[in-house]
Scaffold this motif. Sequence first.
Motif, PDB file in Angstrom:
ATOM      1  N   PRO A 106       0.693  -1.144  -0.029  1.00 40.97           N
ATOM      2  CA  PRO A 106      -0.020  -0.062   0.116  1.00 40.97           C
ATOM      3  C   PRO A 106       0.896   1.354   0.106  1.00 40.97           C
ATOM      4  N   HIS A 107       2.095   1.256   0.462  1.00 38.97           N
ATOM      5  CA  HIS A 107       2.717   2.493   0.609  1.00 38.97           C
ATOM      6  C   HIS A 107       3.260   2.841  -0.878  1.00 38.97           C
ATOM      7  N   ILE A 108       3.134   1.866  -1.889  1.00 42.05           N
ATOM      8  CA  ILE A 108       3.513   2.318  -3.390  1.00 42.05           C
ATOM      9  C   ILE A 108       2.449   2.026  -4.170  1.00 42.05           C
ATOM     10  N   ASP A 109       1.377   1.709  -3.705  1.00 38.39           N
ATOM     11  CA  ASP A 109      -0.034   1.605  -4.162  1.00 38.39           C
ATOM     12  C   ASP A 109       0.038   0.625  -5.402  1.00 38.39           C
ATOM     13  N   GLN A 110       0.573  -0.635  -5.152  1.00 38.57           N
ATOM     14  CA  GLN A 110       0.625  -1.717  -5.996  1.00 38.57           C
ATOM     15  C   GLN A 110       0.234  -3.020  -5.156  1.00 38.57           C
ATOM     16  N   VAL A 111      -0.537  -3.789  -6.269  1.00 30.58           N
ATOM     17  CA  VAL A 111      -1.106  -5.120  -5.780  1.00 30.58           C
ATOM     18  C   VAL A 111      -0.299  -5.961  -6.604  1.00 30.58           C
ATOM     19  N   TYR A 112       0.517  -6.855  -5.975  1.00 37.47           N
ATOM     20  CA  TYR A 112       1.322  -8.079  -6.818  1.00 37.47           C
ATOM     21  C   TYR A 112       0.498  -9.397  -6.762  1.00 37.47           C
ATOM     22  N   MET A 113       0.320  -9.822  -7.956  1.00 34.57           N
ATOM     23  CA  MET A 113      -0.485 -11.209  -8.235  1.00 34.57           C
ATOM     24  C   MET A 113       0.597 -12.133  -9.050  1.00 34.57           C
ATOM     25  N   LEU A 114       1.014 -13.081  -8.157  1.00 32.61           N
ATOM     26  CA  LEU A 114       1.993 -14.065  -8.807  1.00 32.61           C
ATOM     27  C   LEU A 114       1.200 -15.472  -8.939  1.00 32.61           C
ATOM     28  N   PHE A 115       1.422 -15.763 -10.136  1.00 30.13           N
ATOM     29  CA  PHE A 115       0.958 -17.143 -10.599  1.00 30.13           C
ATOM     30  C   PHE A 115       1.787 -18.398 -10.775  1.00 30.13           C
ATOM     31  N   ARG A 116       1.424 -19.410 -10.296  1.00 32.38           N
ATOM     32  CA  ARG A 116       2.301 -20.554 -10.268  1.00 32.38           C
ATOM     33  C   ARG A 116       1.937 -20.833 -11.997  1.00 32.38           C
ATOM     34  N   SER A 117       3.137 -21.249 -12.586  1.00 27.89           N
ATOM     35  CA  SER A 117       3.032 -21.606 -13.924  1.00 27.89           C
ATOM     36  C   SER A 117       4.022 -22.651 -14.442  1.00 27.89           C
ATOM     37  N   ARG A 118       3.720 -23.390 -15.536  1.00 29.16           N
ATOM     38  CA  ARG A 118       4.555 -24.320 -16.015  1.00 29.16           C
ATOM     39  C   ARG A 118       5.381 -24.024 -17.267  1.00 29.16           C
ATOM     40  N   LEU A 119       6.444 -23.914 -17.285  1.00 26.00           N
ATOM     41  CA  LEU A 119       7.423 -23.837 -18.500  1.00 26.00           C
ATOM     42  C   LEU A 119       7.134 -24.938 -19.523  1.00 26.00           C
ATOM     43  N   LEU A 120       6.901 -24.392 -20.550  1.00 25.30           N
ATOM     44  CA  LEU A 120       6.532 -25.276 -21.766  1.00 25.30           C
ATOM     45  C   LEU A 120       7.536 -25.839 -22.416  1.00 25.30           C
ATOM     46  N   ASP A 121       8.743 -25.318 -22.474  1.00 27.67           N
ATOM     47  CA  ASP A 121      10.002 -25.612 -22.768  1.00 27.67           C
ATOM     48  C   ASP A 121      11.254 -24.977 -22.271  1.00 27.67           C
ATOM     49  N   LEU A 122      12.417 -25.383 -22.691  1.00 28.19           N
ATOM     50  CA  LEU A 122      13.469 -24.956 -22.227  1.00 28.19           C
ATOM     51  C   LEU A 122      14.184 -23.741 -22.928  1.00 28.19           C
ATOM     52  N   ASN A 123      13.653 -23.341 -24.116  1.00 30.66           N
ATOM     53  CA  ASN A 123      13.687 -22.192 -24.874  1.00 30.66           C
ATOM     54  C   ASN A 123      13.800 -20.877 -24.177  1.00 30.66           C
ATOM     55  N   PHE A 124      14.465 -20.532 -23.373  1.00 28.74           N
ATOM     56  CA  PHE A 124      14.389 -19.156 -22.620  1.00 28.74           C
ATOM     57  C   PHE A 124      15.425 -18.450 -22.748  1.00 28.74           C
TER      58      PHE A 124
END
Lengths: 192, 192
Positions: A106-124
Amino acid sequence: MNYCSLCGAEIGVRVPEGDNRPRHVCGACGTIHYQNPKVVVGCIPEWGDQILLCRRAIEPRLGFWTLPAGFMERGETTQDGAARETFEEAQARVDVIDLYALFNLPHIDQVYMLFRSRLLDLNFGPGEESLEVRLFDEAEIPWDEIAFPVVRETLKLYFADRKAGGYPLRSGDITRSPEEPRRYRVRIYGDR
Amino acid sequence: MNYCSLCGAEIGVRVPEGDNRPRHVCGACGTIHYQNPKVVVGCIPEWGDQILLCRRAIEPRLGFWTLPAGFMERGETTQDGAARETFEEAQARVDVIDLYALFNLPHIDQVYMLFRSRLLDLNFGPGEESLEVRLFDEAEIPWDEIAFPVVRETLKLYFADRKAGGYPLRSGDITRSPEEPRRYRVRIYGDR
């Protein structure tokens, strides 16, 4: 905020009729310019037991590690925004699983929403805002080089929940007082 | 957006350096005026087997029933915002339990976050934006007089989950196409 973005006239601060807090109101056309918190969406990209982190190529916290995340854009969903940020910062494609962490800053007026997710491949690889992108086992997490408290707290909860065998939604507040800008306070809400 | 809220000069639309989408940028001072989705926070206030709804005293959907909810304000948490809206619209005090429904409304750039909450007492009544506030058993819910699709979908999920014996986080998208403004499309994400 000094000028009306609609008509260009000067802005004053007053409580509009029927409202209960001061707003920026145009003295000429009467438009009320509301200001509201912003949503930051991101992913915890999983590959087996490993998760993907990005080393920041930009300030703040250049050189420190973070989960891929950024401001939600107009016209998208929170899930799509989380996947987009993961692609932009880590060139990684993911299936978004579920919301895992909801943090209020609230001190910087942000709401964080972090989602679990599955990497589809190793091309990152590093996007424009990253120096380096790699997978980490839990034992390798660079705890002293994590960019932001919200990421550190999320990862701590995540690995504890993984040990416990499930991923309930986690929620908390992270606040920083102006008097002690180098310290922050964490409140984790009770278990579901 | 026509004028810079900071310096009053004219605004142009262009893709800033290092960005990948058009923004409103001031031609004089260079300020980038980002626009982002807004968060709507609200409660499902529970009293035993009953829940509290408010009949709207304002447009849109004047006279229709809704859960107490409204735009999150600066300086507050999502949970505090949900409780504040419940007090403003229903003069009701609640303990916020947990996030139950996360809905994306990308066509109007809103994210709804509705929290299960426990009414602390029966001292409630219509706030300025409500005509009437009352408790409903499931069998009494006025399904044809619910103000918004997001509220109807949340209540449908809520009562189904109550029968099933638990309240996992529910998430979905509700979209309305410009071609068919009277119809909306619902996508509920998979179970946790």
